[in-house]
Write an enzyme that holds these catalytic residues in place. Sequence first.
Site: not given
Ligand SMILES: O=C(O)C(=O)C[C@@H](O)[C@H](O)[C@H](O)COP(=O)(O)O
Length: 364
Positions: A121, A143, A185, A227, A237, A241, A245, A248, A252, A264
């Site tokens: 846990r 994350k 990044e 960051k 987030e 935050r 993205n 992304h 993604h 990536h």
């Molecule tokens: O830390 C964050 O918040 C980010 O979004 C950083 C991104 O550069 C990173 O690739 C992150 O892992 C993406 O997060 P996700 O929540 O979209 O999977």
Amino acid sequence: MQRLDVETKSKHYEILVDQDFLDLVPAIRGLDKDFSSYHVVSDDNVTPLYQREILDALAGFGKPVHGVTFPHGEKNKNLSTMEAIYQALIENGADRKSLIVALGGGVAGDMAGYAAATYMRGIAYIQIPTTLLSQVDSSIGGKTGIDFNGYKNIIGAFHQPELVYINTATLKTLPRGEFTSGMAEIIKHAMIKDAAYFDFLELERERVQALDHEVLTSMILRSCEIKSQVVSEDETEKGNRALLNFGHTAGHAIERLMDFRMLHGECVSIGMVAAARLSAAEGGFPPAEAERLVRLLEAYGLPLAVPDLSAESVYEELFHDKKTMGNTLTFALCRRIGDSYLSKGTLTKAQILEALDQVMERER
Ligand SMILES: O=C(O)C(=O)C[C@@H](O)[C@H](O)[C@H](O)COP(=O)(O)O
């Protein structure tokens, strides 16, 4: 050594930026926690390079130390690798007072961090990022997680590390393509928060690419600062935050559709070109600034378009993004370089398809 603070609701910790591993043990001692054992998790590329050195240093604590190695690559950031990590932790007697050490790139950090978030846990871990991308981005902010059925980072947890220890000398052993991927990044950080940093990346490109120590260190520090500020203001987030993205959402989707054959950062680069087009469509992001972004990505050797995909397939994939609520797509976009915002559900399907079309290689 340089220090930065990350101050989130759940934890305060430091990012240390150094040129070797000599201060790692003092930094762990400084955490003032009596860890019962140490478990260094790295992939089969990083293990032969650095795992022994870290295990030997940690042995100085006089407690059991263990190395855990898993197969490299985003393709292996999955449940079966997690299972093997849990199994190794159990076999090696990890308990609630053990420390997990995530050693390597983003995949190692995400998986070792997720193991730490879930084993018994939740136990403590530190990040020792050895790629540019993990040093400036993924090791900071807690994350953690894995991909599942091809969906990127769909299973995971927020779990902050006790410490992030960056040894910039590890970049000397980093394959060139991985270095370039990390630059995506970094350019993203400049795009969302700092126009002067964007100028710096343009001006200092040759020295960055030559791994000039002074320029590289300032760049890493500035990205870590951006960051950590964003993460400190919105740890889980709930709002801004998601600006991290930028690039992304499409990035993604492309990463998954390409079955993780592209790095990536390469996918994020293409995603940023699409995001710049969307920013122009929605908010009047000046075409000259979009052009500057494209030129900078190109100059650092990053791709601007993706082969073998259709805009429609990427569009469908966008709905699996974690920022999507119901059917409402959310994009991180820019008003100007250095000034970003979240756009929720205002772009039409036609606008999105048009932007995506511009990053399909067949269109160029
Ligand atoms: O830390 C964050 O918040 C980010 O979004 C950083 C991104 O550069 C990173 O690739 C992150 O892992 C993406 O997060 P996700 O929540 O979209 O999977």
